[in-house]
Design a protein around this motif. Structure first.
Motif, PDB file in Angstrom:
ATOM      1  N   SER A  40       0.745  -1.133  -0.004  1.00 16.15           N
ATOM      2  CA  SER A  40      -0.031  -0.135  -0.121  1.00 16.15           C
ATOM      3  C   SER A  40       0.887   1.344  -0.001  1.00 16.15           C
ATOM      4  O   SER A  40       0.344   2.425  -0.232  1.00 16.15           O
ATOM      5  N   GLY A  41       2.359   1.347   0.154  1.00 13.91           N
ATOM      6  CA  GLY A  41       3.140   2.242  -0.033  1.00 13.91           C
ATOM      7  C   GLY A  41       3.659   2.591   1.615  1.00 13.91           C
ATOM      8  O   GLY A  41       4.553   3.806   1.373  1.00 13.91           O
ATOM      9  N   LYS A  42       3.155   1.932   2.691  1.00 14.56           N
ATOM     10  CA  LYS A  42       3.713   2.541   3.887  1.00 14.56           C
ATOM     11  C   LYS A  42       5.040   2.703   4.168  1.00 14.56           C
ATOM     12  O   LYS A  42       5.571   3.587   4.713  1.00 14.56           O
ATOM     13  N   THR A  43       5.747   1.427   3.774  1.00 14.10           N
ATOM     14  CA  THR A  43       7.361   1.329   3.799  1.00 14.10           C
ATOM     15  C   THR A  43       7.870   2.413   2.960  1.00 14.10           C
ATOM     16  O   THR A  43       9.010   3.130   3.266  1.00 14.10           O
ATOM     17  N   ALA A 210      -5.154  -3.459  17.593  1.00  8.65           N
ATOM     18  CA  ALA A 210      -5.629  -2.985  18.823  1.00  8.65           C
ATOM     19  C   ALA A 210      -4.443  -2.258  19.451  1.00  8.65           C
ATOM     20  O   ALA A 210      -4.734  -1.388  20.018  1.00  8.65           O
ATOM     21  N   PHE A 211      -3.087  -2.383  19.314  1.00  8.86           N
ATOM     22  CA  PHE A 211      -1.981  -1.350  19.735  1.00  8.86           C
ATOM     23  C   PHE A 211      -2.341  -0.137  19.019  1.00  8.86           C
ATOM     24  O   PHE A 211      -2.189   0.866  19.630  1.00  8.86           O
ATOM     25  N   ALA A 212      -2.454  -0.154  17.816  1.00  8.25           N
ATOM     26  CA  ALA A 212      -2.631   1.207  17.044  1.00  8.25           C
ATOM     27  C   ALA A 212      -3.921   1.993  17.623  1.00  8.25           C
ATOM     28  O   ALA A 212      -3.785   3.180  17.912  1.00  8.25           O
ATOM     29  N   ARG A 213      -4.830   1.243  17.851  1.00  4.01           N
ATOM     30  CA  ARG A 213      -6.247   1.901  18.392  1.00  4.01           C
ATOM     31  C   ARG A 213      -5.756   2.547  19.753  1.00  4.01           C
ATOM     32  O   ARG A 213      -6.283   3.661  20.114  1.00  4.01           O
ATOM     33  N   ASP A 214      -5.144   1.969  20.647  1.00  8.69           N
ATOM     34  CA  ASP A 214      -5.018   2.133  22.044  1.00  8.69           C
ATOM     35  C   ASP A 214      -3.808   3.083  22.170  1.00  8.69           C
ATOM     36  O   ASP A 214      -3.776   3.972  23.287  1.00  8.69           O
ATOM     37  N   VAL A 215      -2.801   3.078  21.378  1.00  7.33           N
ATOM     38  CA  VAL A 215      -1.639   3.862  21.705  1.00  7.33           C
ATOM     39  C   VAL A 215      -1.499   5.109  20.710  1.00  7.33           C
ATOM     40  O   VAL A 215      -1.106   6.337  21.402  1.00  7.33           O
ATOM     41  N   ALA A 216      -1.860   5.174  19.741  1.00  9.19           N
ATOM     42  CA  ALA A 216      -1.776   6.275  18.793  1.00  9.19           C
ATOM     43  C   ALA A 216      -2.533   7.539  18.916  1.00  9.19           C
ATOM     44  O   ALA A 216      -3.586   7.055  19.520  1.00  9.19           O
ATOM     45  N   ASP A 217      -1.997   8.630  18.673  1.00  8.09           N
ATOM     46  CA  ASP A 217      -3.030   9.852  18.604  1.00  8.09           C
ATOM     47  C   ASP A 217      -3.946   9.843  17.372  1.00  8.09           C
ATOM     48  O   ASP A 217      -4.909  10.624  17.539  1.00  8.09           O
ATOM     49  N   GLN A 218      -3.240   9.371  16.381  1.00  8.57           N
ATOM     50  CA  GLN A 218      -3.985   9.603  15.003  1.00  8.57           C
ATOM     51  C   GLN A 218      -3.460   8.311  14.276  1.00  8.57           C
ATOM     52  O   GLN A 218      -2.447   7.480  14.216  1.00  8.57           O
ATOM     53  N   VAL A 219      -4.456   7.942  13.113  1.00  8.67           N
ATOM     54  CA  VAL A 219      -4.206   6.876  12.418  1.00  8.67           C
ATOM     55  C   VAL A 219      -4.371   7.023  11.090  1.00  8.67           C
ATOM     56  O   VAL A 219      -5.368   7.828  10.691  1.00  8.67           O
ATOM     57  N   ILE A 220      -3.682   6.672   9.941  1.00 10.00           N
ATOM     58  CA  ILE A 220      -3.720   6.688   8.809  1.00 10.00           C
ATOM     59  C   ILE A 220      -3.885   5.305   8.017  1.00 10.00           C
ATOM     60  O   ILE A 220      -3.038   4.382   8.168  1.00 10.00           O
ATOM     61  N   PHE A 221      -4.816   5.207   7.195  1.00  7.16           N
ATOM     62  CA  PHE A 221      -5.067   4.055   6.345  1.00  7.16           C
ATOM     63  C   PHE A 221      -4.797   4.243   5.022  1.00  7.16           C
ATOM     64  O   PHE A 221      -5.293   5.082   4.268  1.00  7.16           O
ATOM     65  N   MET A 222      -3.650   3.453   4.462  1.00  5.52           N
ATOM     66  CA  MET A 222      -3.205   3.543   3.250  1.00  5.52           C
ATOM     67  C   MET A 222      -3.603   2.590   2.355  1.00  5.52           C
ATOM     68  O   MET A 222      -3.735   1.256   2.843  1.00  5.52           O
ATOM     69  N   ASP A 223      -3.808   2.652   1.060  1.00  3.15           N
ATOM     70  CA  ASP A 223      -4.202   1.627   0.174  1.00  3.15           C
ATOM     71  C   ASP A 223      -4.070   2.082  -1.487  1.00  3.15           C
ATOM     72  O   ASP A 223      -4.354   3.128  -1.649  1.00  3.15           O
TER      73      ASP A 223
END
Length: 255
Positions: A40-43, A210-223
């Motif tokens: 998806s381009g994350k790396t 679950a880690f992303a949901r509980d620890v991050a301040d914001q989330v980006i979903f890439m596709d």
């Protein structure tokens, strides 16, 4: 003012558009999680931020300073790339430790080389700082061990200490648990959670929802090389607005 501003970054490999019009910002002390399928381009995005890849379009600013502008060749000089990388610490998937060096030597090597070039820090001070970082990672008794004498989780914690040694503005993780057995994943996630609690500015490419949901301040979903959705972690992961996000999360839950 944001510590990091990314404006309209694009990256192409031949006819393949790996990143298209990527824009986001990050505040001091925030943790940003980037999720998405393989490819998806994350790396590639992390590699562009660390100047391991050169974007084809866009701008990257840290603390208001333009580090990269595709329209300005002066920001792309090879002689300046090493300095720009100091703003970012990168923790790779597969540890990438030097097998011939101990844990402590792996942590202090880059800082020692920088001190030789620029002066200002004694080797003794650097070694003490390295020992303190290993202690923070729960590895005070492993400073003299070589990578082959450490578990995967311990090696990744050494890699985190190494990334922190140069005191970067932003610490980046590229799937930091993907090379670990399930029983070792938790120890690395606990370290990253602790860094988040200390308000370390971080970008975390992860498949740990679950880690992303509980620890991050914001989330980006890439596709497909674009940002499909971004926002509050619970909103994006538990109540996504976009159908592509819902499909990804549904497949992930099924897997």
């Amino acid at each position: 003012m944001s510590i990091l501003e990314v404006h309209h970054i694009e990256k192409h490999f031949g006819a393949t558009h790996v990143l298209e019009d990527i824009s986001f910002s990050l505040e001091q002390g925030q943790a940003l999680a980037i999720i998405g399928s393989s490819g998806s381009g994350k790396t590639t995005l992390l590699r562009c931020l660390n100047f391991l890849e050169v974007p084809d379009q866009g701008r990257i600013l840290v603390n208001g300073e333009t580090l990269f502008d595709a329209a300005d060749p002066a920001t792309q000089l090879e002689s300046e790339i090493r300095k720009k990388r100091l703003h970012f610490g990168l923790v790779f998937q597969n540890f990438n430790l030097f097998p011939q060096y101990t844990a402590l030597q792996n942590v202090t090597l880059a800082r020692e080389l920088l001190a030789r070039e620029q002066g200002g820090e004694s080797r003794e001070h650097i070694l003490e700082a390295g020992k303190e970082l290993l202690a923070q990672m729960g590895l005070a008794d492993r400073a003299g061990h070589y990578p082959h004498q450490l578990s995967g989780g311990q090696q990744q914690r050494v890699a985190i200490a190494r990334a922190l040694a140069l005191q970067p503005d932003i610490l980046c993780f590229d799937e930091p648990t993907s090379a670990l057995d399930p029983e070792l994943t938790g120890e690395v996630l606990r370290v990253i959670r602790g860094l988040a609690e200390k308000k370390t500015t971080m970008i975390i490419v992860t498949h740990e929802m679950a880690f992303a949901r509980d620890v991050a301040d914001q989330v980006i979903f890439m596709d497909g090389g674009i940002i499909v959705e971004q926002g509050d972690p619970r909103q994006v992961i538990e109540h996504p607005r976009e159908e592509r996000t819902r499909q990804f999360l549904s497949r992930y839950e099924e897997g």
